[in-house]
Scaffold this motif. Structure first.
Motif, PDB file in Angstrom:
ATOM      1  N   LYS A  16       0.821  -1.226   0.000  1.00 27.72           N
ATOM      2  CA  LYS A  16       0.000   0.000   0.000  1.00 27.72           C
ATOM      3  C   LYS A  16       0.850   1.270   0.000  1.00 27.72           C
ATOM      4  CE  LYS A  16      -4.108  -2.098   2.062  1.00 27.72           C
ATOM      5  NZ  LYS A  16      -3.644  -3.479   1.884  1.00 27.72           N
ATOM      6  N   PHE A  17       1.931   1.270  -0.788  1.00 26.76           N
ATOM      7  CA  PHE A  17       2.780   2.451  -0.951  1.00 26.76           C
ATOM      8  C   PHE A  17       2.156   3.359  -2.012  1.00 26.76           C
ATOM      9  CE2 PHE A  17       7.116   0.491   0.418  1.00 26.76           C
ATOM     10  CZ  PHE A  17       6.633   0.377   1.710  1.00 26.76           C
ATOM     11  N   GLU A  18       1.517   4.459  -1.585  1.00 27.71           N
ATOM     12  CA  GLU A  18       0.897   5.414  -2.503  1.00 27.71           C
ATOM     13  C   GLU A  18       0.157   4.688  -3.632  1.00 27.71           C
ATOM     14  OE1 GLU A  18       0.653   8.793  -2.631  1.00 27.71           O
ATOM     15  OE2 GLU A  18       1.509   8.922  -0.627  1.00 27.71           O
ATOM     16  N   PRO A  19      -0.769   3.795  -3.309  1.00 26.09           N
ATOM     17  CA  PRO A  19      -1.396   2.967  -4.352  1.00 26.09           C
ATOM     18  C   PRO A  19      -2.178   3.752  -5.389  1.00 26.09           C
ATOM     19  CG  PRO A  19      -2.572   2.730  -2.263  1.00 26.09           C
ATOM     20  CD  PRO A  19      -1.320   3.503  -1.968  1.00 26.09           C
ATOM     21  N   LEU A  20      -2.753   4.903  -5.009  1.00 29.54           N
ATOM     22  CA  LEU A  20      -3.578   5.658  -5.955  1.00 29.54           C
ATOM     23  C   LEU A  20      -2.795   6.092  -7.189  1.00 29.54           C
ATOM     24  CD1 LEU A  20      -5.780   7.905  -3.638  1.00 29.54           C
ATOM     25  CD2 LEU A  20      -6.433   5.829  -4.857  1.00 29.54           C
ATOM     26  N   LEU A  21      -1.501   6.323  -7.036  1.00 32.56           N
ATOM     27  CA  LEU A  21      -0.702   6.692  -8.199  1.00 32.56           C
ATOM     28  C   LEU A  21       0.305   5.617  -8.583  1.00 32.56           C
ATOM     29  CD1 LEU A  21      -0.198  10.515  -8.087  1.00 32.56           C
ATOM     30  CD2 LEU A  21      -0.511   9.165 -10.137  1.00 32.56           C
ATOM     31  N   LEU A  22       0.834   4.907  -7.604  1.00 40.98           N
ATOM     32  CA  LEU A  22       1.854   3.921  -7.936  1.00 40.98           C
ATOM     33  C   LEU A  22       1.276   2.770  -8.758  1.00 40.98           C
ATOM     34  CD1 LEU A  22       4.838   3.682  -7.501  1.00 40.98           C
ATOM     35  CD2 LEU A  22       4.441   2.270  -5.492  1.00 40.98           C
ATOM     36  N   LEU A  23       0.019   2.388  -8.521  1.00 41.83           N
ATOM     37  CA  LEU A  23      -0.587   1.304  -9.289  1.00 41.83           C
ATOM     38  C   LEU A  23      -0.794   1.699 -10.754  1.00 41.83           C
ATOM     39  CD1 LEU A  23      -1.714  -1.558  -9.304  1.00 41.83           C
ATOM     40  CD2 LEU A  23      -3.933  -0.629  -8.625  1.00 41.83           C
TER      41      LEU A  23
END
Length: 406
Positions: A16-23
């Motif tokens: 869940k490392f900055e998932p909104l952008l990292l994904l």
């Protein structure tokens, strides 16, 4: 590169490392490096000269090749040359891939300001207005940007590349992408991955630095909620207008980012455009985040990512975060000494680390570290002042670099 994208997906989904952008970034990277996928193809434009206007009219009627080209999707382009004679061209375009067109929003500087508008619509500047001294801490935390800039220049990066690397220290992903698109767009992929990865690692990077630079006694300083004065609605409405006017006149290059940030905040605080305020916070923000992430990830091809420069960017990026955190904490220590010596209320230096603009994560880190030392300490709202000041500070720092290096 496909394996790298899988690692980033793992970090986004499992850790869940900055998932909104990292994904989206990770999946954009996956698509761009997929064999023969075509999603990142560039348009291939060709032009065929038909002559001046009278000659072209003859060619149109007599040239079977041109007639066939018209049927295949070509169209006429009229151009007036230096002599004032009209010339006709036949133009044909092979359309680019999906990610090429989505990426125009990054290259042309469209997505980051729109995200800033959404951030402004979600941000409460009351802690900063209540305690204007917080803006000094937000400014001090931008030290990492300029330290990393100097370090990157020493490592052999061009000044434009060094500016793009340095802005990672602002802990502000949209600002980093905006400046990089203007100064060194070939580094978009590595800088995006570094910026958002380190933003996610703020709770890991900052605490050791905060503890190393402060004593236990300083970390135990209690800051009461009663120390914060109430902020009126009028002040909240005037603030975004005043900041945009002042900073925009002094540093016009900050207007695209700072202006949109303050527009979003004005929509929130005015209370008269609730519908578009909610759109800016939610639907628009989410759509632009998807487009931004996938577009940036698509720039991380093997040629752009797997090289020594990427390693240098990762090293200088974490250095920028470290110096930014240190700058905020050290100024917090100084402000505490000055305040106490003048008979004022003590200031916990831990709130200075929130001057990096990872909102609200950096403020939460200040709260967690402070509460471990003193369970009765509640630093969150005090740390939010430097935190939102850091958003303004990083935009101003980007404007300075763009003015000097652009």
């Amino acid at each position: 590169m496909i394996l790298v994208s899988f690692v980033l997906m793992y970090l986004a989904i499992v850790k869940k490392f900055e998932p909104l952008l990292l994904l989206p970034i990770a999946f954009g990277m996956f698509l761009a490096n997929f064999p023969l996928g075509g999603v990142n193809d560039l348009p291939n434009e060709t032009m065929r000269f038909l002559g001046t206007l009278p000659e072209a009219s003859k060619n149109i009627g007599s040239d079977p090749t041109f007639a066939a080209m018209l049927q295949s999707g070509e169209h006429l382009v009229q151009h007036i040359n230096e002599s004032g004679i009209a010339e006709i061209f036949a133009e044909k375009s092979n359309y680019g891939g999906l990610l090429y067109y989505l990426g125009r929003g990054v290259k042309l500087g469209i997505y980051p300001p729109l995200i800033f508008m959404g951030i402004g619509a979600m941000t409460d500047f009351a802690p900063l207005i209540s305690n204007p001294k917080s803006i000094l801490l937000g400014g001090a935390a931008q030290l990492g940007i300029f330290c990393a800039y100097i370090g990157a220049c020493m490592l052999g990066f061009t000044p434009q590349e060094a500016g793009s690397i340095g802005i990672i220290g602002g802990a502000d992903g949209p600002t980093a992408l905006y400046l990089t698109a203007k100064l060194a767009d070939h580094l978009l992929g590595p800088i995006a991955v570094a910026a958002y990865s380190y933003m996610a690692l703020v709770p890991v990077i900052q605490p050791p630095i905060m503890k190393a630079l402060t004593s236990k006694k300083e970390r135990q300083i209690v800051m009461s909620m009663g120390d914060m004065r109430p902020v009126s609605k009028t002040e909240k409405i005037i603030f975004p207008i005043a900041v945009t006017t002042l900073v925009g006149l002094i540093l016009p290059s900050t207007v695209p980012l700072l202006g949109m940030l303050m527009l979003g905040n004005l929509m929130k605080e005015s209370g008269v455009v609730e519908r578009i305020n909610k759109t800016a916070q939610n639907e628009l923000m989410n759509i632009v985040t998807i487009f931004l992430g996938v577009s940036v990830g698509s720039t991380a091809t093997a040629e752009a990512f797997l090289n020594a420069k990427t390693l240098g960017i990762l090293v200088m990026g974490v250095t920028a975060f470290a110096f930014g955190t240190a700058g905020g904490v050290l100024l917090g220590k100084l402000m505490n000494v000055i305040s106490v010596s003048m008979g004022g209320k003590p200031i916990n230096p831990l709130i200075g680390s929130a001057g990096v603009s990872a909102v609200p994560m950096a403020a939460r880190v200040s709260q967690v570290v402070g509460q471990k030392e003193n369970p009765s300490n509640f630093l969150l709202m005090h740390a939010m002042g430097p935190n939102v000041a850091g958003v303004i500070g990083s935009a101003i720092a980007a404007g300075i670099l763009l003015s000097v290096l652009g």
